[in-house]
Motif scaffolding. Sequence first.
Motif, PDB file in Angstrom:
ATOM      1  N   HIS A 125      34.287  35.221  38.144  1.00 41.48           N
ATOM      2  CA  HIS A 125      35.349  35.411  39.143  1.00 41.48           C
ATOM      3  C   HIS A 125      35.786  36.871  39.202  1.00 41.48           C
ATOM      4  N   LYS A 126      35.962  37.484  38.054  1.00 41.33           N
ATOM      5  CA  LYS A 126      36.367  38.896  38.007  1.00 41.33           C
ATOM      6  C   LYS A 126      35.292  39.799  38.607  1.00 41.33           C
ATOM      7  N   LEU A 127      34.019  39.417  38.423  1.00 41.29           N
ATOM      8  CA  LEU A 127      32.913  40.210  38.962  1.00 41.29           C
ATOM      9  C   LEU A 127      32.669  39.915  40.441  1.00 41.29           C
ATOM     10  N   LYS A 128      33.323  38.838  40.948  1.00 41.21           N
ATOM     11  CA  LYS A 128      33.204  38.396  42.341  1.00 41.21           C
ATOM     12  C   LYS A 128      31.779  38.000  42.720  1.00 41.21           C
ATOM     13  N   ILE A 129      31.106  37.303  41.809  1.00 40.10           N
ATOM     14  CA  ILE A 129      29.751  36.819  42.097  1.00 40.10           C
ATOM     15  C   ILE A 129      29.621  35.313  41.833  1.00 40.10           C
ATOM     16  N   ALA A 130      30.724  34.638  41.572  1.00 39.74           N
ATOM     17  CA  ALA A 130      30.678  33.214  41.243  1.00 39.74           C
ATOM     18  C   ALA A 130      30.001  32.396  42.342  1.00 39.74           C
ATOM     19  N   SER A 131      30.209  32.777  43.599  1.00 42.45           N
ATOM     20  CA  SER A 131      29.687  32.007  44.729  1.00 42.45           C
ATOM     21  C   SER A 131      28.160  32.046  44.824  1.00 42.45           C
ATOM     22  N   LYS A 132      27.536  32.962  44.116  1.00 43.20           N
ATOM     23  CA  LYS A 132      26.076  33.091  44.181  1.00 43.20           C
ATOM     24  C   LYS A 132      25.359  32.040  43.332  1.00 43.20           C
ATOM     25  N   PHE A 133      26.115  31.339  42.489  1.00 38.83           N
ATOM     26  CA  PHE A 133      25.501  30.412  41.545  1.00 38.83           C
ATOM     27  C   PHE A 133      25.833  28.962  41.882  1.00 38.83           C
ATOM     28  N   ALA A 134      24.816  28.106  41.744  1.00 38.50           N
ATOM     29  CA  ALA A 134      24.994  26.685  42.032  1.00 38.50           C
ATOM     30  C   ALA A 134      25.897  26.027  41.001  1.00 38.50           C
ATOM     31  N   GLY A 135      25.994  26.641  39.821  1.00 40.52           N
ATOM     32  CA  GLY A 135      26.852  26.085  38.788  1.00 40.52           C
ATOM     33  C   GLY A 135      26.756  26.846  37.484  1.00 40.52           C
ATOM     34  N   ILE A 136      27.567  26.430  36.537  1.00 41.02           N
ATOM     35  CA  ILE A 136      27.603  27.017  35.200  1.00 41.02           C
ATOM     36  C   ILE A 136      27.548  25.884  34.195  1.00 41.02           C
ATOM     37  N   VAL A 137      26.653  25.988  33.234  1.00 42.35           N
ATOM     38  CA  VAL A 137      26.627  24.982  32.172  1.00 42.35           C
ATOM     39  C   VAL A 137      27.932  25.097  31.391  1.00 42.35           C
ATOM     40  N   ASP A 138      28.647  23.998  31.264  1.00 35.74           N
ATOM     41  CA  ASP A 138      29.907  23.991  30.524  1.00 35.74           C
ATOM     42  C   ASP A 138      29.593  24.113  29.032  1.00 35.74           C
ATOM     43  N   ALA A 139      29.936  25.264  28.453  1.00 35.78           N
ATOM     44  CA  ALA A 139      29.625  25.512  27.042  1.00 35.78           C
ATOM     45  C   ALA A 139      30.245  24.453  26.128  1.00 35.78           C
ATOM     46  N   ALA A 140      31.348  23.844  26.573  1.00 30.66           N
ATOM     47  CA  ALA A 140      32.019  22.827  25.750  1.00 30.66           C
ATOM     48  C   ALA A 140      31.186  21.549  25.627  1.00 30.66           C
ATOM     49  N   THR A 141      30.209  21.360  26.532  1.00 26.76           N
ATOM     50  CA  THR A 141      29.380  20.153  26.495  1.00 26.76           C
ATOM     51  C   THR A 141      28.086  20.366  25.712  1.00 26.76           C
ATOM     52  N   VAL A 142      27.872  21.591  25.244  1.00 26.38           N
ATOM     53  CA  VAL A 142      26.643  21.911  24.512  1.00 26.38           C
ATOM     54  C   VAL A 142      26.866  21.673  23.020  1.00 26.38           C
ATOM     55  N   ASN A 143      26.077  20.771  22.452  1.00 27.82           N
ATOM     56  CA  ASN A 143      26.257  20.400  21.046  1.00 27.82           C
ATOM     57  C   ASN A 143      25.558  21.346  20.085  1.00 27.82           C
ATOM     58  N   LYS A 144      24.464  21.949  20.539  1.00 30.03           N
ATOM     59  CA  LYS A 144      23.684  22.846  19.683  1.00 30.03           C
ATOM     60  C   LYS A 144      23.547  24.203  20.363  1.00 30.03           C
ATOM     61  N   GLY A 145      23.904  25.270  19.632  1.00 28.96           N
ATOM     62  CA  GLY A 145      23.829  26.615  20.189  1.00 28.96           C
ATOM     63  C   GLY A 145      22.413  27.166  20.180  1.00 28.96           C
ATOM     64  N   LYS A 146      22.223  28.253  20.900  1.00 20.12           N
ATOM     65  CA  LYS A 146      20.947  28.957  20.884  1.00 20.12           C
ATOM     66  C   LYS A 146      20.654  29.367  19.436  1.00 20.12           C
ATOM     67  N   PRO A 147      19.429  29.263  18.970  1.00 18.92           N
ATOM     68  CA  PRO A 147      18.151  29.133  19.689  1.00 18.92           C
ATOM     69  C   PRO A 147      17.735  27.713  20.068  1.00 18.92           C
ATOM     70  N   ASP A 148      18.592  26.715  19.873  1.00 15.72           N
ATOM     71  CA  ASP A 148      18.267  25.378  20.356  1.00 15.72           C
ATOM     72  C   ASP A 148      18.146  25.426  21.877  1.00 15.72           C
ATOM     73  N   PRO A 149      17.213  24.689  22.469  1.00 18.30           N
ATOM     74  CA  PRO A 149      16.992  24.764  23.916  1.00 18.30           C
ATOM     75  C   PRO A 149      18.012  24.023  24.768  1.00 18.30           C
ATOM     76  N   GLU A 150      18.974  23.340  24.158  1.00 11.50           N
ATOM     77  CA  GLU A 150      19.860  22.439  24.909  1.00 11.50           C
ATOM     78  C   GLU A 150      20.500  23.086  26.131  1.00 11.50           C
ATOM     79  N   ILE A 151      21.056  24.293  25.987  1.00 10.13           N
ATOM     80  CA  ILE A 151      21.784  24.882  27.101  1.00 10.13           C
ATOM     81  C   ILE A 151      20.851  25.202  28.275  1.00 10.13           C
ATOM     82  N   TYR A 152      19.614  25.600  27.984  1.00 10.06           N
ATOM     83  CA  TYR A 152      18.670  25.882  29.067  1.00 10.06           C
ATOM     84  C   TYR A 152      18.129  24.598  29.687  1.00 10.06           C
ATOM     85  N   GLN A 153      18.031  23.550  28.909  1.00  8.00           N
ATOM     86  CA  GLN A 153      17.649  22.255  29.453  1.00  8.00           C
ATOM     87  C   GLN A 153      18.747  21.726  30.374  1.00  8.00           C
ATOM     88  N   LYS A 154      20.005  21.916  29.978  1.00  3.42           N
ATOM     89  CA  LYS A 154      21.125  21.479  30.813  1.00  3.42           C
ATOM     90  C   LYS A 154      21.175  22.286  32.120  1.00  3.42           C
TER      91      LYS A 154
END
Length: 220
Positions: A125-154
């Motif tokens: 929002h601060k960078l004013k580019i939010a509208s360019k993206f279809a969405g953002i993976v909610d970090a709160a829903t990710v159970n395993k951090g990188k290097p686990d693939p979960e966030i990229y799979q989501k």
Amino acid sequence: MLKGLIFDLDGVLTDSAKFHLAAWNDLAKELGIRLTNEQLNSLRGISRMDSLDLILQYGHQTNEYTEQQKKQFAAAKNEKFLQQVDTMTPKDILPGIPQLLADAQEANLKMCIASASKNAPKILHKLKIASKFAGIVDAATVNKGKPDPEIYQKAQQLLHLKASEVISFEDAAAGVAAIKAAGQFAVGIGDRTVLKEADYLVASTKDLQLDKIVAAYINS
């Protein structure tokens, strides 16, 4: 066939990573822990609590605090970080990124964000580019951090695409490992020795050119 792009945020679209590292370094000093540059850089691309656990491990303080205390430490660090985020403007978008996003939109590629940062919506929002993206993976829903693939799979699921249909962008070794574990094409931004697992590598964001990246993806 390429249909989408997935981006990490810190160090890829903007250099908010420097704010994260400065805030973590301040917290470490308060805990009597002196981090080397290598240790500090190892915090790039991983979640808040994983970063704190790593700092405590470096300082040999792994078992000295309760979970409640650790949450308080993380919250204090995040407050310092958010003070810096409030100063951000579109001028903080990294070189080459505006053109890359414009070219991707022209090519009708869907885009989303796969960031460990729970502050990603505010930063976009601060960078004013939010509208360019279809969405953002909610970090709160990710159970395993990188290097686990979960966030990229989501992120891939968010775009309703297959692993073979996306290209993902990272500046951290843990992030590149996550992309590869998800079966996606990985673009690394930074040091070749650190990001040697990437399928395509550039030294900085200003070197990102969609046509060259797509050509490498097609030939992979």
